[in-house]
Design a protein around this motif. Structure first.
Motif, PDB file in Angstrom:
ATOM      1  N   ARG A  10       1.277  -1.425  -0.030  1.00 24.16           N
ATOM      2  CA  ARG A  10       0.091   0.068  -0.183  1.00 24.16           C
ATOM      3  C   ARG A  10       1.199   1.477   0.048  1.00 24.16           C
ATOM      4  O   ARG A  10       0.665   2.376  -0.842  1.00 24.16           O
ATOM      5  N   ILE A  11       2.119   1.175   0.925  1.00 19.52           N
ATOM      6  CA  ILE A  11       2.877   2.378   0.846  1.00 19.52           C
ATOM      7  C   ILE A  11       3.490   2.327  -0.223  1.00 19.52           C
ATOM      8  O   ILE A  11       3.815   3.577  -1.138  1.00 19.52           O
ATOM      9  N   THR A  17       1.699   6.806  -6.844  1.00 17.40           N
ATOM     10  CA  THR A  17       0.333   7.542  -6.930  1.00 17.40           C
ATOM     11  C   THR A  17       1.302   9.185  -6.756  1.00 17.40           C
ATOM     12  O   THR A  17       0.627  10.156  -7.259  1.00 17.40           O
ATOM     13  N   ARG A  18       1.500   9.443  -5.653  1.00 14.91           N
ATOM     14  CA  ARG A  18       1.471  10.748  -5.216  1.00 14.91           C
ATOM     15  C   ARG A  18       3.658  11.171  -6.213  1.00 14.91           C
ATOM     16  O   ARG A  18       3.258  12.658  -6.605  1.00 14.91           O
ATOM     17  N   GLN A  19       4.191  10.749  -6.718  1.00 15.58           N
ATOM     18  CA  GLN A  19       5.096  11.117  -7.934  1.00 15.58           C
ATOM     19  C   GLN A  19       3.815  11.277  -8.855  1.00 15.58           C
ATOM     20  O   GLN A  19       4.475  12.558  -9.362  1.00 15.58           O
ATOM     21  N   ILE A  20       2.649  10.255  -9.418  1.00 18.37           N
ATOM     22  CA  ILE A  20       1.891  11.146 -10.551  1.00 18.37           C
ATOM     23  C   ILE A  20       1.630  11.922 -10.370  1.00 18.37           C
ATOM     24  O   ILE A  20       1.585  13.236 -11.403  1.00 18.37           O
ATOM     25  N   THR A  21       1.385  11.998  -9.259  1.00 19.30           N
ATOM     26  CA  THR A  21      -0.446  13.857  -8.848  1.00 19.30           C
ATOM     27  C   THR A  21       1.168  14.814  -9.009  1.00 19.30           C
ATOM     28  O   THR A  21       0.821  16.198  -9.612  1.00 19.30           O
ATOM     29  N   THR A 261      -1.733  15.888  -3.773  1.00 23.49           N
ATOM     30  CA  THR A 261      -0.318  15.162  -3.425  1.00 23.49           C
ATOM     31  C   THR A 261      -0.120  14.852  -1.951  1.00 23.49           C
ATOM     32  O   THR A 261       0.490  14.301  -1.232  1.00 23.49           O
ATOM     33  N   ASN A 262      -0.517  16.315  -1.453  1.00 25.49           N
ATOM     34  CA  ASN A 262      -1.099  16.172  -0.143  1.00 25.49           C
ATOM     35  C   ASN A 262      -1.931  15.515   0.916  1.00 25.49           C
ATOM     36  O   ASN A 262      -1.364  15.009   1.801  1.00 25.49           O
ATOM     37  N   ASN A 263      -3.377  14.654   0.442  1.00 26.77           N
ATOM     38  CA  ASN A 263      -2.987  13.860   0.302  1.00 26.77           C
ATOM     39  C   ASN A 263      -2.605  12.008   0.460  1.00 26.77           C
ATOM     40  O   ASN A 263      -2.685  11.558   1.612  1.00 26.77           O
ATOM     41  N   ALA A 264      -1.903  12.458  -0.747  1.00 22.45           N
ATOM     42  CA  ALA A 264      -1.199  11.053  -0.396  1.00 22.45           C
ATOM     43  C   ALA A 264       0.220  10.972   0.426  1.00 22.45           C
ATOM     44  O   ALA A 264       0.378   9.450   1.105  1.00 22.45           O
ATOM     45  N   THR A 265       1.034  12.115   0.676  1.00 18.89           N
ATOM     46  CA  THR A 265       1.511  12.220   2.273  1.00 18.89           C
ATOM     47  C   THR A 265       0.975  12.042   3.084  1.00 18.89           C
ATOM     48  O   THR A 265       1.948  11.345   3.769  1.00 18.89           O
ATOM     49  N   ASP A 266       0.028  12.729   2.942  1.00 20.79           N
ATOM     50  CA  ASP A 266      -1.063  11.793   4.761  1.00 20.79           C
ATOM     51  C   ASP A 266      -1.444  10.320   4.922  1.00 20.79           C
ATOM     52  O   ASP A 266      -1.041   9.991   6.258  1.00 20.79           O
TER      53      ASP A 266
END
Length: 298
Positions: A10-11, A17-21, A261-266
């Motif tokens: 999952r991580i 996904t964060r890299q893409i966004t 991106t912020n949501n993915a970081t969270d």
């Protein structure tokens, strides 16, 4: 409880996904800078052109000058030009303008309204709901320039002059800032210059305070200047609406990708905390088993 392998997967998935966004945000930021420069350069020209036409119409009110694109008539048939994007992942950019177009159709059920679209999202929405679409200007954004916008405006102008429609409206997102867009429904035809609309219903105070208009000399004539400027003003209004829509799309996408991106970081932080807690629980369990086994051997 999820296993350590599942949490690691999952991580890893959220990091991808964060890299893409993040990449999409950077691309939209670069495109926004270019689109913002274009719209900021086009606005003064469009506003000045409208002001010239307004003043020309006011100064020439007693000269019996007229232009068919300025002539109002009873409205029975309307064309609505809807500007959306070709791609999604732009927050509420498309849904807001489509919702406003639906509201326009609902408010004008007593009229014959036909719809034209620029952008795949608006076209797919109305096609999937059985709404008749007169024409879809596909691929317009790929090579957007003044000439391509003028082709759209000239087609709508021809429909108005040929008495196919009595009014033409365009609904689009007006660019305010990178995080703010305003949905606008603007009347394209018949052309209504701002000064002429304000002068149509003057108040006693404004009439008394208004200075006397000083006319100019026109070459070759007032009518020739009006005939040249009015179609050009219609073309510019369509071009400006398209530029506003492009800038708004990039701003909305940049904002949406930043939020993603912020949501993915969270989420990564939450999953990392869960992974550490799960790993600690596994280690504690193994230690307890070792201690229990040692005690059993005594």
């Amino acid at each position: 409880m999820a296993s350590l392998r599942d949490i690691r997967k999952r991580i890893r998935s959220v990091k991808n996904t964060r890299q893409i966004t993040k990449a999409m945000k950077m691309v939209s930021a670069a495109k926004l800078r270019k689109a913002q420069d274009a719209i900021l350069a086009a606005r003064p020209y469009a506003q000045t052109l409208e002001q010239i036409i307004s003043e020309l119409a006011l100064r020439s009110a007693d000269q019996e000058l007229a232009h068919p694109l300025l002539a109002s008539r009873p409205v029975r048939r309307v064309e609505l030009l809807l500007l959306t994007s070709d791609r999604g992942l732009a927050g509420g950019f498309n849904s807001n303008v489509i919702r406003r177009a639906n509201r326009f159709l609902y408010e004008n059920t007593n009229l014959q309204v036909r719809v034209s679209t620029v952008g795949r999202k608006g076209h797919d929405f109305f096609r999937n709901r059985g709404q008749s679409i007169r024409k879809d200007f596909a691929g317009l954004y790929a090579g957007l320039n003044y000439r391509s916008a003028a082709n759209v405006a000239e087609e709508l102008t021809a429909a108005f002059l040929n008495d196919e429609v009595d009014a033409v409206y365009v609904v689009y997102n007006e660019f305010i800032s990178a995080i703010s867009q305003n949905v606008v429904v603007s009347q394209l035809l018949p052309l209504q210059p701002a000064a002429a609309k304000a002068a149509a219903t003057p108040t006693p105070e404004t009439a008394a305070a208004a200075p006397a208009l000083v006319d100019f000399k026109y070459e070759p004539s007032r009518q020739a200047v009006l005939d040249r400027l009015v179609p050009q003003a219609v073309n510019i209004k369509v071009y400006r609406a398209l530029l506003e829509s492009v800038a708004s799309e990039q701003g909305a996408r940049m904002s949406a990708m930043e939020n993603a991106t912020n949501n993915a970081t969270d989420m990564i932080s939450s999953y990392t905390l869960l992974y550490n807690r799960t790993r600690q629980a596994v280690i504690t369990k193994e230690l307890m088993e070792i201690v229990s086994g040692a005690e059993a051997l005594k």
